[in-house]
Design an enzyme around this catalytic site. Structure first.
Site, PDB file in Angstrom:
ATOM      1  N   HIS A  16      -6.809 -17.249  -9.203  1.00 12.65           N
ATOM      2  CA  HIS A  16      -5.554 -16.472  -9.057  1.00 12.65           C
ATOM      3  C   HIS A  16      -5.894 -14.992  -9.235  1.00 12.65           C
ATOM      4  CE1 HIS A  16      -1.020 -16.100 -10.006  1.00 12.65           C
ATOM      5  NE2 HIS A  16      -1.500 -14.879  -9.888  1.00 12.65           N
ATOM      6  N   HIS A  18      -5.181 -10.836  -7.804  1.00 14.52           N
ATOM      7  CA  HIS A  18      -4.494  -9.817  -6.991  1.00 14.52           C
ATOM      8  C   HIS A  18      -5.503  -8.729  -6.649  1.00 14.52           C
ATOM      9  CE1 HIS A  18      -0.428 -11.396  -7.897  1.00 14.52           C
ATOM     10  NE2 HIS A  18      -0.994 -11.755  -9.032  1.00 14.52           N
ATOM     11  N   LEU A  19      -5.749  -8.564  -5.342  1.00 16.11           N
ATOM     12  CA  LEU A  19      -6.681  -7.508  -4.908  1.00 16.11           C
ATOM     13  C   LEU A  19      -5.958  -6.314  -4.305  1.00 16.11           C
ATOM     14  CD1 LEU A  19      -9.711  -9.428  -3.334  1.00 16.11           C
ATOM     15  CD2 LEU A  19      -9.551  -8.328  -5.578  1.00 16.11           C
ATOM     16  N   ARG A  20      -4.640  -6.466  -4.043  1.00 16.34           N
ATOM     17  CA  ARG A  20      -3.851  -5.366  -3.439  1.00 16.34           C
ATOM     18  C   ARG A  20      -4.391  -4.981  -2.069  1.00 16.34           C
ATOM     19  NH1 ARG A  20      -0.340  -6.932  -7.221  1.00 16.34           N
ATOM     20  NH2 ARG A  20      -0.596  -5.957  -9.238  1.00 16.34           N
ATOM     21  N   ASN A  44       1.151 -11.342  -2.441  1.00 15.22           N
ATOM     22  CA  ASN A  44       2.359 -10.537  -2.703  1.00 15.22           C
ATOM     23  C   ASN A  44       2.123  -9.052  -2.434  1.00 15.22           C
ATOM     24  OD1 ASN A  44       0.708 -10.354  -5.027  1.00 15.22           O
ATOM     25  ND2 ASN A  44       2.453  -9.908  -6.351  1.00 15.22           N
ATOM     26  N   LYS A 100       1.696 -19.824  -1.764  1.00 15.80           N
ATOM     27  CA  LYS A 100       2.109 -19.380  -3.100  1.00 15.80           C
ATOM     28  C   LYS A 100       3.620 -19.190  -3.120  1.00 15.80           C
ATOM     29  CE  LYS A 100       2.087 -17.613  -7.243  1.00 15.80           C
ATOM     30  NZ  LYS A 100       1.515 -16.352  -7.671  1.00 15.80           N
ATOM     31  N   HIS A 137       4.581 -19.716  -9.000  1.00 14.14           N
ATOM     32  CA  HIS A 137       4.915 -18.843 -10.132  1.00 14.14           C
ATOM     33  C   HIS A 137       6.144 -19.466 -10.790  1.00 14.14           C
ATOM     34  CE1 HIS A 137       5.112 -14.757 -12.141  1.00 14.14           C
ATOM     35  NE2 HIS A 137       6.176 -15.406 -12.590  1.00 14.14           N
ATOM     36  N   HIS A 171      -0.751 -19.597 -13.978  1.00 15.76           N
ATOM     37  CA  HIS A 171      -0.746 -18.811 -15.228  1.00 15.76           C
ATOM     38  C   HIS A 171       0.211 -19.363 -16.279  1.00 15.76           C
ATOM     39  CE1 HIS A 171       2.585 -17.073 -13.064  1.00 15.76           C
ATOM     40  NE2 HIS A 171       1.842 -16.268 -12.332  1.00 15.76           N
ATOM     41  N   ASP A 243      -5.276 -13.926 -12.882  1.00  8.41           N
ATOM     42  CA  ASP A 243      -4.071 -13.119 -12.619  1.00  8.41           C
ATOM     43  C   ASP A 243      -4.355 -11.634 -12.858  1.00  8.41           C
ATOM     44  OD1 ASP A 243      -1.510 -12.579 -11.767  1.00  8.41           O
ATOM     45  OD2 ASP A 243      -0.549 -13.181 -13.638  1.00  8.41           O
ATOM     46  N   HIS A 247      -2.431  -2.173 -11.487  1.00  9.71           N
ATOM     47  CA  HIS A 247      -1.434  -1.170 -11.087  1.00  9.71           C
ATOM     48  C   HIS A 247      -2.019   0.200 -11.435  1.00  9.71           C
ATOM     49  CE1 HIS A 247       1.955  -3.984 -10.422  1.00  9.71           C
ATOM     50  NE2 HIS A 247       1.441  -4.671 -11.431  1.00  9.71           N
ATOM     51  N   ALA A 259       4.440  -4.878 -14.311  1.00 11.46           N
ATOM     52  CA  ALA A 259       3.853  -6.054 -14.973  1.00 11.46           C
ATOM     53  C   ALA A 259       2.500  -6.371 -14.362  1.00 11.46           C
ATOM     54  CB  ALA A 259       4.794  -7.244 -14.827  1.00 11.46           C
TER      55      ALA A 259
HETATM   56  C1  NCD Z   1       1.566  -9.754 -10.777  1.00  9.71           C
HETATM   57  C2  NCD Z   1       1.450  -8.534  -9.862  1.00  9.71           C
HETATM   58  O1  NCD Z   1       1.448  -7.416 -10.388  1.00  9.71           O
HETATM   59  O2  NCD Z   1       1.340  -8.720  -8.654  1.00  9.71           O
HETATM   60  N1  NCD Z   1       2.036  -9.323 -12.049  1.00  9.71           N
HETATM   61  C3  NCD Z   1       1.883  -9.966 -13.228  1.00  9.71           C
HETATM   62  O3  NCD Z   1       2.437  -9.511 -14.225  1.00  9.71           O
HETATM   63  N2  NCD Z   1       1.159 -11.045 -13.338  1.00  9.71           N
HETATM   64  C4  NCD Z   1       2.420 -10.771 -10.131  1.00  9.71           C
HETATM   65  C5  NCD Z   1       2.390 -12.118 -10.795  1.00  9.71           C
HETATM   66  O4  NCD Z   1       1.404 -12.840 -10.696  1.00  9.71           O
HETATM   67  O5  NCD Z   1       3.369 -12.463 -11.444  1.00  9.71           O
HETATM   68 ZN    ZN Z   2      -0.335 -13.210 -10.224  1.00  3.02          ZN
END
Ligand code: NCD
Ligand code: ZN
Length: 343
Positions: A16, A18-20, A44, A100, A137, A171, A243, A247, A259
């Site tokens: 899991h 996030h690479l943006r 996302n 997802k 999620h 998560h 996860d 940011h 978050a």
């Molecule tokens: C994630 C995100 O910033 O994309 N944020 C997080 O707090 N984990 C999204 C997610 O997995 O809920």
């Molecule tokens: Zn996530």
């Protein structure tokens, strides 16, 4: 028992991540690709990944961002859940790891998430028939500490209604979610490294710590302890999913903190330190790779990472020339393990 001074992890996986996109992708993707054989890439983005064309183009941007590391790093791509046709899913399947599902409005960029689980069911039936896993999620929009607990009934409903659908509770943060795993054969779970370490007290029991603020929020000590015990014991249905959710510093430290915990740079060293501390290093391989390979029948690149029991200080930040800056979990802190430099 004395613990070894080094540890080899074969084909470590992050289930899991996030690479943006854009500059953030360029900055963070190499950090994960350096130490992982594969990672499940979250969809996302803005807009979310909802077509095969978007998925393939995003995969290509990831491979370009990791450069030469692409030879030993496999991005496992996901589509953002929405109602899809059989034709689209069948066409996407060779390039797709999973879908997802985000309920509407529960986390970062989930505005196009689903409002009612019933509306998802025709697509879930197709996924069950095609053998495409569902990643969830699992939170409601209720009181923040109860959101995961309130969603457990939905997991039970889905696991019963779609007994051949592989469902991953993403998560998980509660002992209650963990106990569901043993009740439904088709339920699996990921857990982050930070939810094995922190509780809500670390987030806001003293001075507010924005870099520990994430969804789902960290819970009570007994929840953290149950998750940690399960990971250390190599619970066969529990997989590492970091996860890691970067940011920009200004979005974390300003008013209205985004978050997400950015854990990618220290993921494996931090887990080695944790498992070593509890005398459980022999179980780390299963938690970071073997379980996921067995559950999802994966075949990631043959890559071995060596970790050394030597002090390493987590960088205070990661930044690029344009001024984008992101602060990692445990920034500036000294860990007792590090990744061996490539030979
Ligand atoms: C994630 C995100 O910033 O994309 N944020 C997080 O707090 N984990 C999204 C997610 O997995 O809920
Ligand atoms: Zn996530």
């Amino acid at each position: 028992m004395t613990s070894p001074d080094s540890l080899k992890l074969h084909r470590p996986l992050d289930m899991h991540l996030h690479l943006r996109d854009g500059a953030m992708l360029q900055l963070v993707a190499p950090l994960s690709a350096a130490s992982l054989a594969a990672a499940v890439i979250m969809p996302n983005l803005v807009p979310p990944i909802t077509s095969l064309e978007q998925l393939l183009a995003y995969r290509q941007r990831i491979l370009e961002a990791v450069g030469p590391l692409a030879a030993s790093f496999q991005p496992l791509m996901t589509l953002f859940f929405q109602p899809y046709s059989h034709a689209l899913l069948a066409a996407a399947q060779p390039h797709l790891f999973a879908l997802k599902l985000y309920p509407h409005g529960v986390t970062t960029n989930s505005d196009s998430g689903i409002h009612h689980i019933q509306a998802a069911e025709p697509t879930l039936a197709l996924m069950q028939d095609l053998g495409i896993p569902l990643l969830v999620h699992g939170e409601t929009t209720g009181f923040v500490l109860d959101r995961e607990a309130q969603f457990l009934a939905t997991y039970q409903h889905l696991a019963t209604r779609f007994p051949r659908l592989r469902i991953v509770m993403e998560h998980i943060t509660t002992a209650a979610a963990l106990s569901l795993l043993d009740r439904f054969e088709n339920l699996f779970a990921t857990v982050t490294a930070h939810h094995l370490v922190i509780t809500l007290d670390d987030v806001l029991g003293g001075l507010l710590q924005p870099h520990l603020f994430c969804k789902p929020i960290a819970k009570r000590p007994q929840d953290r302890d149950a998750l940690l015990a399960a990971a250390l014991a190599a619970h066969p249905k529990l997989m590492l999913g970091s996860d890691s959710a970067p940011h920009p510093q200004h979005a974390k430290e300003g008013c209205g903190c985004a978050a997400g915990v950015f854990s990618a740079p220290l993921l494996l060293p931090r887990l080695a330190q944790l498992f070593d501390h509890h005398g459980a290093l022999p179980h780390l391989q299963a938690f970071v790779s073997d379980h996921a390979i067995r559950i999802h029948r994966l075949n990631p690149p043959d890559k071995t990472i060596t970790l050394l029991r030597q002090p390493w200080t987590v960088p205070a930040s990661y930044q690029d020339a344009s001024g984008l800056r992101v602060i990692p979990w445990e920034a500036g802190q000294q860990l007792s393990w590090q990744i061996a430099p490539p030979t």
